[in-house]
Every structure is written in structure tokens, then in C-alpha cells.
Scaffold this motif. Structure first.
Motif: not given
Length: 176
Positions: A142-157
């Protein structure tokens, strides 16, 4: 860069959908196990011992996977009142600070989840026969997915693409 991020978003959307289905299945299984436990205890007068331990382990999975998907889709806990009056540029900065905080939290989940799993791996959950470390794998994943999804949000922005915010059901199709 935007085209690459759209491809990444498509892949992560599939990952998020799988995580959501696993979470939903886990919720149904946990409910069935607890119902069986109650039925066994009060009707059959023979309590199944494995149901509670199984339900707790499954609960960890659906909570952490569901939380990770919630982060990707913008449903994580936030306090947005101030954001309604701030300019868009400041909003983006604050959204990014929020996502960076979630990345740090996810890394902490992975690290401390690993430490917990490592220390409890030699022990056995008596009524299941599994290693005690199994209970903490959901924390790591779950922590891994949180990191990946948050990094995706940062990269999209950073690429100028929109990210889901609270109240939006999903990202616009043209931005996937």
C-alpha cells in the motif's frame, strides 16, 4: 513529455482499478468470514478460529489498497477551504506540497512495514499457519502504491496535465 505521462496514467489507471477490485473483493471476503464466525458461534456453537485472523489480514489489504487508490483519484483527506480563495499558481504549489508529504508518508509505510514484517516473519499466526510477517505485506505494498500514485500526480502537474481533486470522479479521458 505529456504524451509519455498520458501513457503512464493509462497504465497506473489499470493498476488502480485492479487495486480497487482487490479491495472490494477483500471487503466482501472479510464480511463473509465474520458472518461465518457469528453463525458458527451463535448457531452452530462451534466458533471457527481462523475467521478473525483472516479478516484482520484482509482488512489491512483493502484499507491500504483503497487508500492508495483514493490518493490517485484525489479523495484523500484534505482541508480545501483556503484553496478556494487562493490563486491557481499557489494552489498548485500547495497540492504539490501535499503530494510530497504523501510520498514521504508512503516511504515511511514501506520502510516501517518492512521492519515489522522482518521482525515478525519467524513467528507463526497459530490458527492460520502463516508467517506473522504476512500481516504487514499490505502496509509495504500500500505504501508503494501511495508513492507511485503521488509521484504520478506530481509529474502530471509538472507537465501541465490535470490531476483529480476531491469531488471529481476520475481524470478527464483526454488526459489519460
Amino acid at each position: 513529455m505529456q504524451q509519455f505521462m498520458k501513457k503512464v496514467a493509462r497504465v497506473l489507471a489499470i493498476v488502480a482499478r485492479i487495486a480497487l477490485w482487490v479491495s472490494g473483493t477483500g471487503l466482501v471476503l472479510m464480511t463473509a468470514f465474520i458472518a461465518w464466525q457469528v453463525w458458527g458461534r451463535f448457531v452452530l456453537n462451534d466458533t471457527p478460529t481462523w475467521t478473525e485472523s483472516s479478516a484482520v489480514i484482509i482488512m489491512g489489504w483493502f484499507i491500504f489498497l483503497g487508500a492508495a487508490v483514493g490518493i490517485r483519484e484525489g479523495y484523500h483527506l484534505s482541508f480545501d477551504v483556503l484553496l478556494y480563495i487562493l490563486p491557481d499558481r499557489v494552489k498548485k504549489i500547495l497540492y504539490s506540497v501535499s503530494d510530497i508529504t504523501v510520498v514521504a508518508f508512503g516511504i515511511g509505510m514501506m520502510y516501517y512495514g518492512y521492519l515489522l514484517a522482518e521482525k515478525t516473519w519467524p513467528s507463526t499466526i497459530p490458527n492460520l499457519g502463516f508467517s506473522g510477517g504476512i500481516a504487514f505485506l499490505s502496509l509495504i505494498f500500500g505504501g508503494f502504491l501511495m508513492v507511485i500514485f503521488s509521484l504520478e500526480r506530481l509529474a502530471r502537474r509538472a507537465c501541465g496535465l490535470v490531476t483529480a481533486r476531491f469531488g471529481e470522479t476520475e481524470l478527464p479521458e483526454e488526459d489519460l
